[in-house]
Design a protein around this motif. Sequence first.
Motif, mmCIF file in Angstrom:
data_model
loop_
_atom_site.group_PDB
_atom_site.id
_atom_site.type_symbol
_atom_site.label_atom_id
_atom_site.label_comp_id
_atom_site.label_asym_id
_atom_site.label_seq_id
_atom_site.Cartn_x
_atom_site.Cartn_y
_atom_site.Cartn_z
ATOM 1 N N ILE A 205 0.778 -1.209 -0.117
ATOM 2 C CA ILE A 205 0.042 -0.107 -0.055
ATOM 3 C C ILE A 205 0.877 1.171 0.074
ATOM 4 C CG2 ILE A 205 -1.607 1.218 1.451
ATOM 5 C CD1 ILE A 205 -2.609 -1.447 2.466
ATOM 6 N N PRO A 206 0.628 2.115 -1.169
ATOM 7 C CA PRO A 206 1.682 3.160 -0.976
ATOM 8 C C PRO A 206 1.583 4.338 0.116
ATOM 9 C CG PRO A 206 -0.128 3.464 -2.568
ATOM 10 C CD PRO A 206 -0.225 2.217 -1.936
ATOM 11 N N GLU A 207 2.766 4.502 1.044
ATOM 12 C CA GLU A 207 2.709 5.599 2.017
ATOM 13 C C GLU A 207 4.106 6.055 1.897
ATOM 14 O OE1 GLU A 207 0.645 3.371 5.727
ATOM 15 O OE2 GLU A 207 1.760 1.847 4.665
ATOM 16 N N PRO A 208 4.183 7.314 1.238
ATOM 17 C CA PRO A 208 5.589 7.998 0.925
ATOM 18 C C PRO A 208 6.147 8.319 2.173
ATOM 19 C CG PRO A 208 3.541 8.848 -0.348
ATOM 20 C CD PRO A 208 2.764 8.121 0.687
ATOM 21 N N SER B 255 3.582 -3.353 7.375
ATOM 22 C CA SER B 255 2.442 -4.018 8.192
ATOM 23 C C SER B 255 1.738 -4.877 7.273
ATOM 24 C CB SER B 255 1.266 -2.867 8.537
ATOM 25 O OG SER B 255 0.329 -2.637 7.671
ATOM 26 N N PRO B 256 1.044 -6.028 8.185
ATOM 27 C CA PRO B 256 0.525 -7.062 7.309
ATOM 28 C C PRO B 256 -1.034 -6.502 6.718
ATOM 29 C CG PRO B 256 -0.028 -7.200 9.632
ATOM 30 C CD PRO B 256 0.855 -6.045 9.502
ATOM 31 N N GLU B 257 -1.289 -5.262 6.476
ATOM 32 C CA GLU B 257 -2.782 -4.817 6.340
ATOM 33 C C GLU B 257 -2.840 -5.164 4.906
ATOM 34 O OE1 GLU B 257 -4.660 -0.289 5.387
ATOM 35 O OE2 GLU B 257 -2.566 -0.457 6.124
ATOM 36 N N ILE B 258 -2.154 -5.366 3.726
ATOM 37 C CA ILE B 258 -2.259 -5.579 2.302
ATOM 38 C C ILE B 258 -2.949 -7.049 2.499
ATOM 39 C CG2 ILE B 258 -0.040 -6.307 1.910
ATOM 40 C CD1 ILE B 258 -0.681 -4.954 -0.838
ATOM 41 N N PHE B 259 -2.440 -8.058 3.251
ATOM 42 C CA PHE B 259 -2.908 -9.419 3.152
ATOM 43 C C PHE B 259 -4.218 -9.561 4.058
ATOM 44 C CE2 PHE B 259 1.771 -9.841 2.412
ATOM 45 C CZ PHE B 259 1.526 -10.478 1.059
ATOM 46 N N MET B 260 -4.255 -8.732 5.180
ATOM 47 C CA MET B 260 -5.424 -9.084 6.144
ATOM 48 C C MET B 260 -6.709 -8.507 5.367
ATOM 49 S SD MET B 260 -3.565 -8.354 9.716
ATOM 50 C CE MET B 260 -4.956 -9.063 10.783
ATOM 51 N N SER C 144 -8.585 6.269 -5.722
ATOM 52 C CA SER C 144 -8.185 7.475 -5.940
ATOM 53 C C SER C 144 -6.681 7.724 -4.836
ATOM 54 C CB SER C 144 -9.182 8.699 -5.331
ATOM 55 O OG SER C 144 -8.612 10.027 -5.545
ATOM 56 N N TYR C 145 -6.980 7.240 -3.778
ATOM 57 C CA TYR C 145 -5.940 7.302 -2.711
ATOM 58 C C TYR C 145 -4.677 6.603 -3.215
ATOM 59 C CZ TYR C 145 -2.974 5.977 1.426
ATOM 60 O OH TYR C 145 -2.012 5.589 2.161
ATOM 61 N N TYR C 146 -4.865 5.352 -3.914
ATOM 62 C CA TYR C 146 -3.788 4.507 -4.307
ATOM 63 C C TYR C 146 -2.967 5.496 -5.306
ATOM 64 C CZ TYR C 146 -2.977 -0.160 -2.776
ATOM 65 O OH TYR C 146 -2.878 -1.372 -1.799
ATOM 66 N N SER D 210 8.408 1.072 -4.169
ATOM 67 C CA SER D 210 7.622 -0.119 -3.909
ATOM 68 C C SER D 210 6.430 -0.285 -5.027
ATOM 69 C CB SER D 210 6.920 -0.422 -2.545
ATOM 70 O OG SER D 210 6.229 0.801 -2.137
ATOM 71 N N ALA D 211 6.114 -1.330 -5.510
ATOM 72 C CA ALA D 211 5.430 -1.489 -6.429
ATOM 73 C C ALA D 211 3.636 -1.360 -5.650
ATOM 74 C CB ALA D 211 5.171 -2.808 -7.133
ATOM 75 N N ALA D 212 2.787 -0.857 -6.353
ATOM 76 C CA ALA D 212 1.261 -0.892 -5.854
ATOM 77 C C ALA D 212 0.310 -1.601 -6.833
ATOM 78 C CB ALA D 212 0.735 0.631 -5.629
#
Length: 325
Positions: free
Chosen positions: A39-42, A66-71, A255-257, A276-278
């Motif tokens: 997840i993109p977080e600058p 963080s494991p957010e993307i999988f969870m 839009s956020y992404y 990192s890739a998104a």
Amino acid sequence: MIDFKAQRARAELYRNIRSFFSERDYLEVFTPTLSPSLIPEPTIKTFSTQFKNEFVGEKEFYLIPSPEIFMKEMIAKGSGSIFQISSCFRNSEQLGDVHNPEFSMLEYYTMGYSDKDSIKLTHEMIKATSISDTSWLKNEPLIITMEEAMKEYAGVDLIKAQEYEYLKSEAERLNLYVPSLEDWEDTFNRIFLTYVEPNLPKDREVYLCDYPAQIECLAKNYPDRPYKKRWEMYIKGIEIANCYDEETDKEKILSYYKKEQAKLEEERKLSGDTISAADLSFAELDMPECSGGAIGLDRLLLVEYGGDEIAPILSFPMCDMLKKD
């Protein structure tokens, strides 16, 4: 020297956390530490590595911050309420104090909950799982909005501060240097980090709610106020937890992404850091109404076990590893 008393305290804390969530019918999940996208977080810098296979070829992977993307993918597929204790990684972190590039995180998602519902859940969890009779647990938590905190500790009217010129003039009134062309978020953070965060009460849990909408994240916006449904929790002046009323609108997530990935790529091209890739298909997940929270377990252990920095309670802190070179 490894502090085995701290290791036993950590093991007890983790057992208590697992019991707390399991008794409430949360599913404990286990997700990868490596991911082909994030997840993109600058504001977060990442570690990357190369997968190599003579038949498949090469592909870049990233250690998860963080494991957010999988969870969230699990939630979208019908997992129900879930929790996980995992190792997470953030590059360019400070060493010692309350930072280490590799750290332990508890992440938990509760179906049908709002961010405010999660305050009660989190407070109950902190009390039920505590490994020590700490004085701050005897006091009722302080629940305060960012608007109230900015007024109380910095004298800044956050509604008026929606206009950047007012925010800038308030920063200068507080004797803070504001560079030309600085954006709203950076000027806000100058005030917050200098005047608000250090003055939050240290004798109880503090839940700081309703963050400005200008600080982008995947939390829902209030429909009638310029804030996001997000809180952060502090203990003894240390940020321990972060929680959202999770955004479910696919267009807003996409839009956020796109916006944050573009910002990340622009900043990293200048710095030379890993980009990192998104995976934009993340925005297509059918997210149910839920609230997601994350707790830094090294920091929680620190405030319960005692001490001034996390390095002594880690088995192999990065600062010690670097000394071996």
